[in-house]
Design an enzyme around this catalytic site. Sequence first.
Site, mmCIF file in Angstrom:
data_model
loop_
_atom_site.group_PDB
_atom_site.id
_atom_site.type_symbol
_atom_site.label_atom_id
_atom_site.label_comp_id
_atom_site.label_asym_id
_atom_site.label_seq_id
_atom_site.Cartn_x
_atom_site.Cartn_y
_atom_site.Cartn_z
ATOM 1 N N GLU A 41 -0.942 -38.626 -3.579
ATOM 2 C CA GLU A 41 -1.929 -39.744 -4.039
ATOM 3 C C GLU A 41 -1.887 -40.478 -5.364
ATOM 4 O OE1 GLU A 41 -6.456 -39.853 -5.330
ATOM 5 O OE2 GLU A 41 -6.240 -38.503 -3.681
ATOM 6 N N ARG A 45 -5.641 -46.217 -11.302
ATOM 7 C CA ARG A 45 -6.314 -46.186 -12.662
ATOM 8 C C ARG A 45 -5.468 -46.940 -13.790
ATOM 9 N NH1 ARG A 45 -8.410 -39.689 -13.707
ATOM 10 N NH2 ARG A 45 -9.794 -39.597 -11.682
ATOM 11 N N THR A 69 -8.696 -43.397 -6.353
ATOM 12 C CA THR A 69 -9.547 -44.107 -6.782
ATOM 13 C C THR A 69 -9.824 -45.688 -6.665
ATOM 14 O OG1 THR A 69 -8.524 -42.564 -8.953
ATOM 15 C CG2 THR A 69 -10.251 -44.457 -9.747
ATOM 16 N N LYS A 129 -14.306 -36.149 0.376
ATOM 17 C CA LYS A 129 -13.708 -35.684 -0.887
ATOM 18 C C LYS A 129 -15.017 -35.106 -1.496
ATOM 19 C CE LYS A 129 -11.808 -37.382 -5.411
ATOM 20 N NZ LYS A 129 -11.122 -38.465 -5.803
#
Length: 219
Positions: A41, A45, A69, A129
């Site tokens: 993944e 960021r 994210t 998640k």
Amino acid sequence: MHQIFERIHKIGVVPVIQIDDGGKAVPLVKAIAAGGIPCAEVTFRTAQAEEAIRLIALALPDILLGAGTVLTTAQADKAIDAGARFIVTPGFNPKVVGHCVKQGYPVIPGCLTPSDMEQAIEFGLDAVKLFPAELSGGLDYIKAISAPYPMLRFMPFGGVNAANIGKYLSHEKVLACGGSWLAAADLIHAGDFTEITRLCAEAAQIVAAYRDARDNGAP
């Protein structure tokens, strides 16, 4: 459950990687795969995330590649266009989740509270998640929260490591675990891909041992 999530379940662990240097993207994921984990993944960021996903998807098409994210619908579109196969969000943003569902993007939203989980169910999702997992109570929290929501499977992120991943995987409601310890930022910056491969191989062995124990009827 979506076939992408079935594949994630079989792999058992998702390395979370933050890439500041696009030139390291492919060697990094090759090192992860060499350790027996054909999945990663890439977090949004950094400004390099979209390009890193594109490079990895082109060079390593067999890798199950996701984008993490993801905070906006635009990021979700960029990630999928670049070659990501699934989307992970840190929290439950109805706009982002709704966009992913509408577009057919497999999405795993971050959920922590019962309200988050009920929103996920309302959107037709069956995998979420749990973040931050350890700080929110870890496996004990998953055991408690899964009682009223038996239709959900959980992916714990945050504080998961080699010492506790087996504990999480022992529970039937845990889809897989995610973690950045497999490819920590300092290892990536140093280009220490050998150590990343070692850490991934260690995690893959833990997953295999857990599965052997479950198949043999261990409690």
